[in-house]
Design an enzyme around this catalytic site. Structure first.
Site: not given
Ligand code: DQQ
Length: 447
Positions: A18, A42, A141
């Site tokens: 993101d 990731w 979040r």
């Molecule tokens: N990526 C998600 C979010 C989170 C982040 C969306 C974690 O909700 O905060 O792709 O990498």
């Protein structure tokens, strides 16, 4: 054959997802992003950081935020930036794993500040929000914060047993926050909403978010997760947002977690992650994974969001490779990065196809527009049923990505593709498609 983009943002190496903290501060654009510098997968999230003066030439800066505190040791997750007097304030979600395999976690909302854009200090008052509202899921979040009518406001993505939702908070000083209630929810739209963003564009209130787990329905919701929006009437005082139906913002295979900001010229600019969870990421062999979309200017026209590449993109044009009235099937070896403009009229009953490789086709016909990709999991088609005969199409190709802005930004498709052979554009039409002009520009390298 390289898959590394030459004019789109990606990290020098490692994994990105993101876009975070998009902002313009004292003339300088800041792009932060979810970053795992140690592998192409990731994992513990950091905030990578880059700056630019034109949204196209990005200078890589040192990592802004590390997962180095007890409250964020399982990852510095997504968030946003606000300019506060002479500082840039970053809000993010601190993640802690209880049991990662079982998806058990603790999430809190945090603040970091910088005076110079070089050194970032996490606030001593962290976390600024330590627990979700009573009886709510620990999955809350991606704080998007803005300042309006004497208050700081924050929206957060969340869920309950019936589905995804957006929570609203308010603060006088940006450090102490009060919960105001659930701003939006819709049990038909998946089990969790991520990365909410709330803004006004051309006088229309827009809630943008990334819902996870909406079931595919004919040509709609074909990706693993979606990114889209609703428009309506926001009442912050009453914590209410009455809105219309959800629309996908981009119809391509790879578009998620988009975020917007208003720049110093008042433009509402959006950048999205031009990748998708669980996608192929063939670029891993080159030591990186994931890239961002071109920055796009948003407008609301006829009640819907239009996206157009920011005007600065025109400065990318170097050589004109092609400028002709289309007269029949053709084949052209292309530069690694190019823009193709198609204008004119397609006669009903005819079709026009562009093949960017034998496994990637874009087609206009009387059924609409489609992007077909043959990948590891077979053939995946994305379709817009809007039939286009009057063509005003701009296509941006960059090594392993394609973005189609159709009908001057009314319908947009963003996808990744992985050519194995020569970089060739093959144009095919079933018949005389009539009066179509094609211009191709080679684009400059900025990254
Ligand atoms: N990526 C998600 C979010 C989170 C982040 C969306 C974690 O909700 O905060 O792709 O990498």
């Amino acid at each position: 054959m390289t898959y590394r983009p030459i004019y789109h943002f990606t990290a020098p190496s490692g994994w990105i997802n993101d876009p975070n903290g998009l902002s313009q501060w004292n003339g300088v654009y800041h792009l932060f992003y979810q970053f795992h510098p140690h592998s192409t997968f990731w994992d513990d999230m950091h905030w990578g950081h880059a700056i630019s003066r034109d949204l196209l030439h990005w200078e890589h800066k040192p990592i802004a935020l590390f997962p180095d505190q007890s409250y964020d040791r399982g990852g510095v997750f997504s968030g946003s930036a606000v300019v506060v007097e002479d500082e840039l304030w970053l809000y993010y979600t601190g993640n802690q794993w209880i049991d990662q395999e079982q998806d058990q976690l603790i999430q809190v909302q945090c603040l970091a500040r910088t005076k110079d854009g070089e050194r970032f200090e996490k606030a001593t008052v962290n976390p600024v929000l330590a627990s979700p509202p009573e009886n709510m899921s620990p999955h809350w979040r991606d704080p998007k914060v803005w300042f309006q009518e004497d208050y700081f406001w924050m929206v957060l993505g969340s869920k309950d047993e019936s589905g995804g939702q957006v929570l609203l908070y308010r603060s006088m000083n940006g450090k102490e926050w009060q919960y105001r209630g659930i701003l939006a929810r819709d049990p038909r739209l998946g089990y969790m909403w991520e990365c909410p963003d709330l803004f006004s564009c051309n006088g229309v209130d827009v809630l943008l978010f990334s819902p996870q787990g909406i079931e595919a329905k004919q040509e709609r919701y074909q990706n693993l997760h979606q990114c889209g929006y609703v428009t309506g009437q926001l009442d912050l005082e009453q914590t209410s947002f009455s809105h219309g139906t959800f629309r996908e913002l981009d119809l391509g295979h790879d578009f998620y977690a988009a975020q917007t900001f208003q720049d110093e010229n008042g433009r509402r600019i959006l950048i999205g992650w031009l990748s998708m969870w669980e996608a192929e990421f063939k670029e891993r062999v080159e030591g990186f994974a994931g890239m961002m979309t071109l920055p796009r200017e948003l407008t609301v026209e006829e009640g819907q969001l239009y996206m157009r590449p920011v005007q600065e993109c025109e400065t990318l044009r170097s050589k004109t490779v092609l400028d002709e009235i289309f007269s029949g099937n053709s084949r052209l070896v292309t530069p690694i990065g190019f823009e193709l403009c198609i204008t004119g009229n397609r006669l009903p009953g005819t079709s026009l196809s562009l093949f960017l490789s034998s496994s990637f086709e874009i087609r206009w016909d009387d059924e609409g527009i489609s992007m077909k990709r043959i990948g590891e999991t077979g053939e995946e088609e994305r379709i817009s049923k809007r039939v286009v005969t009057s063509m005003d199409e701009r296509l941006f190709v960059d090594a392993s990505s394609v973005e189609l802005f159709s009908e001057y930004g009314r319908t947009v498709f963003s996808s990744r593709f992985y050519p194995t052979e020569e970089r060739v554009l093959q144009v095919e039409s079933t018949d005389q498609v009539a009066d179509i002009r094609m211009c191709m520009y080679e684009l400059k390298q900025t990254m």
